[in-house]
Design an enzyme around this catalytic site. Structure first.
Site, PDB file in Angstrom:
ATOM      1  N   CYS A 123       0.857  -1.191   0.000  1.00 27.40           N
ATOM      2  CA  CYS A 123       0.000   0.000   0.000  1.00 27.40           C
ATOM      3  C   CYS A 123       0.890   1.237   0.000  1.00 27.40           C
ATOM      4  O   CYS A 123       0.612   2.232  -0.656  1.00 27.40           O
ATOM      5  CB  CYS A 123      -0.883   0.034   1.235  1.00 27.40           C
ATOM      6  SG  CYS A 123      -1.860  -1.437   1.492  1.00 27.40           S
TER       7      CYS A 123
ATOM      8  N   HIS B  55       1.020   5.070  -1.516  1.00 20.17           N
ATOM      9  CA  HIS B  55       0.395   5.966  -0.542  1.00 20.17           C
ATOM     10  C   HIS B  55       1.277   6.252   0.666  1.00 20.17           C
ATOM     11  O   HIS B  55       0.771   6.588   1.731  1.00 20.17           O
ATOM     12  CB  HIS B  55      -0.949   5.382  -0.099  1.00 20.17           C
ATOM     13  CG  HIS B  55      -1.969   5.343  -1.203  1.00 20.17           C
ATOM     14  ND1 HIS B  55      -2.554   6.480  -1.705  1.00 20.17           N
ATOM     15  CD2 HIS B  55      -2.485   4.316  -1.905  1.00 20.17           C
ATOM     16  CE1 HIS B  55      -3.408   6.138  -2.670  1.00 20.17           C
ATOM     17  NE2 HIS B  55      -3.379   4.836  -2.822  1.00 20.17           N
TER      18      HIS B  55
ATOM     19  N   ARG C 260     -13.385  -0.688  -1.939  1.00 17.46           N
ATOM     20  CA  ARG C 260     -12.221   0.097  -2.354  1.00 17.46           C
ATOM     21  C   ARG C 260     -10.938  -0.678  -2.070  1.00 17.46           C
ATOM     22  O   ARG C 260     -10.034  -0.732  -2.892  1.00 17.46           O
ATOM     23  CB  ARG C 260     -12.210   1.446  -1.625  1.00 17.46           C
ATOM     24  CG  ARG C 260     -11.063   2.342  -2.040  1.00 17.46           C
ATOM     25  CD  ARG C 260     -11.253   2.786  -3.478  1.00 17.46           C
ATOM     26  NE  ARG C 260     -10.073   3.426  -4.045  1.00 17.46           N
ATOM     27  CZ  ARG C 260      -9.100   2.770  -4.667  1.00 17.46           C
ATOM     28  NH1 ARG C 260      -9.148   1.459  -4.766  1.00 17.46           N
ATOM     29  NH2 ARG C 260      -8.091   3.421  -5.189  1.00 17.46           N
TER      30      ARG C 260
ATOM     31  N   CYS D   2      -7.808  -2.040  -4.351  1.00 15.31           N
ATOM     32  CA  CYS D   2      -6.389  -1.791  -4.075  1.00 15.31           C
ATOM     33  C   CYS D   2      -5.608  -3.086  -4.222  1.00 15.31           C
ATOM     34  O   CYS D   2      -4.534  -3.116  -4.820  1.00 15.31           O
ATOM     35  CB  CYS D   2      -6.190  -1.273  -2.651  1.00 15.31           C
ATOM     36  SG  CYS D   2      -6.849   0.363  -2.375  1.00 15.31           S
TER      37      CYS D   2
END
Lengths: 271, 103
Positions: free
Chosen positions: A180, A184, A228, A232
């Site tokens: 992730c 991000h 969501r 991802c």
């Protein structure tokens, strides 16, 4: 002879000069263009349709036990909806688990209405009872719109889930060796034209985490946080840890705690 | 059964602006489902709005209008408390009518 040598060089110099301001201007106008597009759409966010539907479903007697969800405890006592979204995921004493909005809704639907939570968790997104949950999350998150995130971290389980979430967030794997954090974990990253929020701190965390659930124009549907996250994982070429699984809840705790102080805009509007 | 529309109407001076969020699938008839079969067209054909019984907006729609469409229009006149009624008919013959008061 002289002019033919001179010509291209001068042209190249001119091009180089011209390119810099051009590309800078193009970048700026793209971000502005997206902002403008969002402003145009914001007036008629179809998430409002889901909010209205969700409120009806919340109050409607449904399921094998023919009961409404009005006794559902989202963390502020049975039936309280306002302000609960910005404090989720949190620890619940009755289930002895940290739960996010969707796993908590599954618990309520099972305990109060007699639905089978495991079956709903297995249902594909956007179909059957998953559609019900989408409307419910739109309604519940909408009731906390504009409020600041303030997830509790008093319970040992909540602290543990934060640490687990952090681990999961930085866990690299899959064919692309992604995590992730690859996208991000830093400021000012982009995928194509999309600005990526830095979810490890404010203000990035609330911009990203605080906007879900959201109506996605590209798919014409309201997406919950779980949906969501599923996307991802799909983009990372990872298997999804599972609907309402502890791994996804831990990620929710990590991003939610990082969002502290930031305002919730959910249900927002996404391209 | 179709879901209700969200209608907001606001009077400012001698102009009233109406904003409508319509809940509809608006299938174009061009998409295929997972099994490769064409998803049949399903869209709103006519949409009308009246102000105190008088038609102020009337439109014929085709398959190029998006899912859950947003409609905005304005008309001259209108004051707080006036009734706005919006109704649509789709190609299945389904109907929906919702109303709102001008704010």
């Amino acid at each position: 002879m002289k002019s033919s040598l001179y010509g291209p060089a001068a042209l190249a110099a001119l091009t180089a000069l011209a390119l810099f301001p051009l590309s800078a201007a193009a970048q700026k106008s793209t971000a502005e263009g997206i902002a403008e597009y969002r402003a145009m759409l914001a007036d008629g966010n179809p998430a409002e349709l889901y909010e209205a539907k969700g409120e009806l479903i919340w109050k409607q007697a449904r399921g094998p036990k023919n009961a409404s969800l009005e006794k559902c405890d989202l963390g502020k006592g049975p039936g309280v909806v306002k302000g609960t979204f910005v404090e989720l995921p949190r620890f619940f004493a009755d289930t002895r688990r940290v739960q996010d909005l969707e796993s908590r809704l599954l618990t309520c639907m099972e305990q109060l209405q007699g639905f089978n939570a495991a079956d709903i968790a297995k249902t594909s997104f956007g179909t059957g009872e998953q559609k019900t949950i989408e409307s419910l999350v739109a309604y519940i998150s909408g009731e906390s719109r504009g409020m600041s995130f303030n997830l509790p971290q008093a319970h040992a389980q909540e602290k543990l889930m934060y640490e687990v979430g952090k681990k999961v967030f930085y866990l690299r794997g899959g064919p692309y060796d992604f995590s992730c954090a690859s996208c991000h974990g830093e400021d000012n990253k982009r995928v194509r034209l999309q600005d990526l929020p830095n979810l490890t701190k404010e203000p990035g965390a609330s911009t990203g985490f605080g906007a879900w659930p959201a109506y996605r124009v590209s798919s014409g549907d309201l997406w919950s946080m779980q949906r969501r996250l599923n996307d991802c994982y799909r983009q990372q070429r990872f298997p999804f840890p599972g609907y309402a699984s502890d791994a996804t809840i831990a990620l929710g705790v990590y991003m939610g705690v990082n969002s502290k102080g930031g305002a919730s805009t959910a249900p927002a509007l996404k391209r | 059964m179709s879901d209700p529309m969200r209608i907001r109407a606001q009077a400012q001076g001698d102009k009233t602006t109406v904003r409508v969020l319509v809940s509809h699938e608006m299938e174009s008839g061009q998409r295929k489902d997972a099994a490769g079969k064409t998803v049949p067209a399903w869209f709103i054909q006519t949409i009308n709005a009246t102000w105190n019984g008088k038609t102020v907006m009337s439109a014929q729609w085709g398959t190029a209008v998006s899912k859950n469409p947003f409609v905005q229009f304005s008309f001259k006149g209108g004051k707080a408390g006036d009734k706005i009624v919006v109704n649509w008919v789709d190609n299945h013959g389904d109907k929906r009518s919702d109303e709102a008061l001008v704010a």
